[in-house]
Design an enzyme around this catalytic site. Structure first.
Site, short mmCIF file in Angstrom:
data_model
loop_
_atom_site.label_atom_id
_atom_site.label_comp_id
_atom_site.label_asym_id
_atom_site.label_seq_id
_atom_site.Cartn_x
_atom_site.Cartn_y
_atom_site.Cartn_z
N ASN A 10 32.74 67.46 41.50
CA ASN A 10 31.66 67.38 42.49
C ASN A 10 30.57 66.50 41.90
O ASN A 10 29.83 66.94 41.02
CB ASN A 10 31.13 68.78 42.80
CG ASN A 10 29.94 68.74 43.75
OD1 ASN A 10 29.63 67.68 44.31
ND2 ASN A 10 29.28 69.88 43.92
N LYS A 12 27.95 65.39 43.28
CA LYS A 12 26.60 65.64 43.82
C LYS A 12 25.95 64.29 44.18
O LYS A 12 26.65 63.37 44.59
CB LYS A 12 25.79 66.48 42.84
CG LYS A 12 26.56 67.75 42.42
CD LYS A 12 25.74 68.75 41.68
CE LYS A 12 26.61 69.95 41.32
NZ LYS A 12 25.87 71.02 40.67
N HIS A 97 28.19 74.98 49.18
CA HIS A 97 27.74 74.89 47.78
C HIS A 97 26.36 75.55 47.66
O HIS A 97 25.55 75.49 48.58
CB HIS A 97 27.66 73.42 47.35
CG HIS A 97 27.46 73.28 45.88
ND1 HIS A 97 26.22 73.38 45.30
CD2 HIS A 97 28.34 73.08 44.87
CE1 HIS A 97 26.34 73.25 43.98
NE2 HIS A 97 27.62 73.06 43.70
N GLU A 99 23.77 74.67 46.27
CA GLU A 99 22.64 73.76 46.52
C GLU A 99 22.42 73.57 48.03
O GLU A 99 21.29 73.42 48.48
CB GLU A 99 22.88 72.43 45.79
CG GLU A 99 22.70 72.61 44.28
CD GLU A 99 23.59 71.74 43.42
OE1 GLU A 99 24.10 70.71 43.89
OE2 GLU A 99 23.77 72.09 42.23
N GLU A 169 31.15 80.03 41.92
CA GLU A 169 30.17 79.33 41.08
C GLU A 169 28.93 80.20 40.93
O GLU A 169 28.07 80.22 41.82
CB GLU A 169 29.76 78.00 41.72
CG GLU A 169 30.91 77.04 41.93
CD GLU A 169 30.44 75.58 41.98
OE1 GLU A 169 30.95 74.79 41.19
OE2 GLU A 169 29.55 75.26 42.78
N GLY A 175 24.71 73.75 36.10
CA GLY A 175 23.82 72.75 35.51
C GLY A 175 22.92 73.31 34.43
O GLY A 175 21.97 72.66 34.01
N SER A 215 28.93 74.72 34.55
CA SER A 215 28.92 74.25 33.16
C SER A 215 30.31 74.21 32.53
O SER A 215 30.47 74.51 31.34
CB SER A 215 27.94 75.09 32.32
OG SER A 215 26.62 74.95 32.82
P1 13P Z 1 27.84 71.86 36.59
O1 13P Z 1 29.28 71.67 36.13
O2 13P Z 1 26.97 70.66 36.35
O3 13P Z 1 27.27 73.14 36.05
O4 13P Z 1 27.89 72.02 38.19
C1 13P Z 1 28.76 72.94 38.75
C2 13P Z 1 28.77 72.72 40.21
O5 13P Z 1 27.81 73.01 40.91
C3 13P Z 1 29.98 72.11 40.80
O6 13P Z 1 29.96 72.21 42.18
#
Ligand code: 13P
Length: 254
Positions: A10, A12, A97, A99, A169, A175, A215
């Site tokens: 992903n 983003k 997601h 976010e 997640e 992140g 992560s």
């Molecule tokens: P990270 O791997 O940067 O923690 O992000 C995970 C994520 O949100 C994947 O959709």
């Protein structure tokens, strides 16, 4: 029951079309030829066409979008439909997601509409669920996850559910560099599977693939994927580097 792992990137809001071209020129050389896993990349909308071009010679890697509209077409300025994504060559779409939930106000009702729109169009949803640290510490882990699953999957048939990918997640691991331990992720994902079993029956729940996201790095991927209920990853930060992402794809595989 053998579930074929599915490893997804992903990106983003990262990776211009030019950067996308550079990524694939390295990644496709790094990708193991005897790869047995499903590999999916979710670029931002504007880089999907470039990614599709780069993947013409590599049909083992599939494309995903990161979001889509629940509407089929019409006066929805700035939105992207499932049909548009299919036309660009997408096979998957990430929905719900954290976010999207926390920054753009998407709730389970909207996400459920998107799940139905994706399925109706023939896209495979990668449905994200996960709890905040506050919810976990407050003893609400199970109720949060079961509410998200029930709401997002409302009126989805057993047959359709079998093809959906669930991405667990934990919000506190996204992140932050703070990964759920393999035991924590396994325990939670076994719970997610138990909810799917309640909703769709044990046989269907054994078929549905559940990814872990938060992560994931080359250094922790092998241990995480060795857990029985972790069927792949949804990778954010580490997927922006083609060598790291290829290493995650290879982890514990082939
Ligand atoms: P990270 O791997 O940067 O923690 O992000 C995970 C994520 O949100 C994947 O959709």
């Amino acid at each position: 029951m053998i579930r074929n792992p599915i490893i997804a990137a992903n990106w983003k809001m990262n990776m211009t079309p030019t950067e996308t071209e550079k990524f694939f020129s390295v990644f496709l050389k790094e990708l193991p030829t005897s790869n047995l896993r499903d590999v999916v990349i979710a670029p931002p909308f504007v880089s999907l066409a470039k990614a599709a071009d780069m993947l013409m010679q590599a049909d083992s890697v599939k494309l995903s979008a990161q979001n889509m509209s629940q509407e089929a077409s019409g006066a929805f300025t700035g939105e992207i439909s499932a049909a548009m994504l299919l036309d660009l060559g997408c096979r998957y779409v990430i929905l719900g997601h954290s976010e999207r939930r926390s920054l753009y106000g998407e709730d389970d009702v909207v996400i459920n509409k998107k799940v139905h729109a994706a399925l109706a169009a023939g896209l495979i949803p990668i449905l994200c669920i996960g709890e905040s640290l506050e919810q976990r510490d407050g003893g609400q882990l199970e109720s949060v996850l079961s509410t998200q699953l029930e709401g997002s999957l409302a009126n989805v048939s057993t047959d359709a559910a079998k093809g959906i990918i669930i991405a667990y997640e934990p919000v506190w691991a996204i992140g932050t560099g703070r990964t759920a331990s393999p035991e924590q992720a396994q325990e939670t994902q076994a719970y997610v599977r138990s909810v799917l079993s309640r909703l769709y029956g044990a046989a269907a729940s054994e078929v549905i693939r559940i990814q872990y996201g938060g992560s994931v790095k080359p250094g922790n991927a092998a241990e995480l994927i060795s857990q029985p209920d972790i069927d792949g990853f949804l990778v954010g930060g580490a997927s922006l580097d083609p060598v790291s992402f290829a290493e995650i794809v290879r982890a514990g595989c082939c």
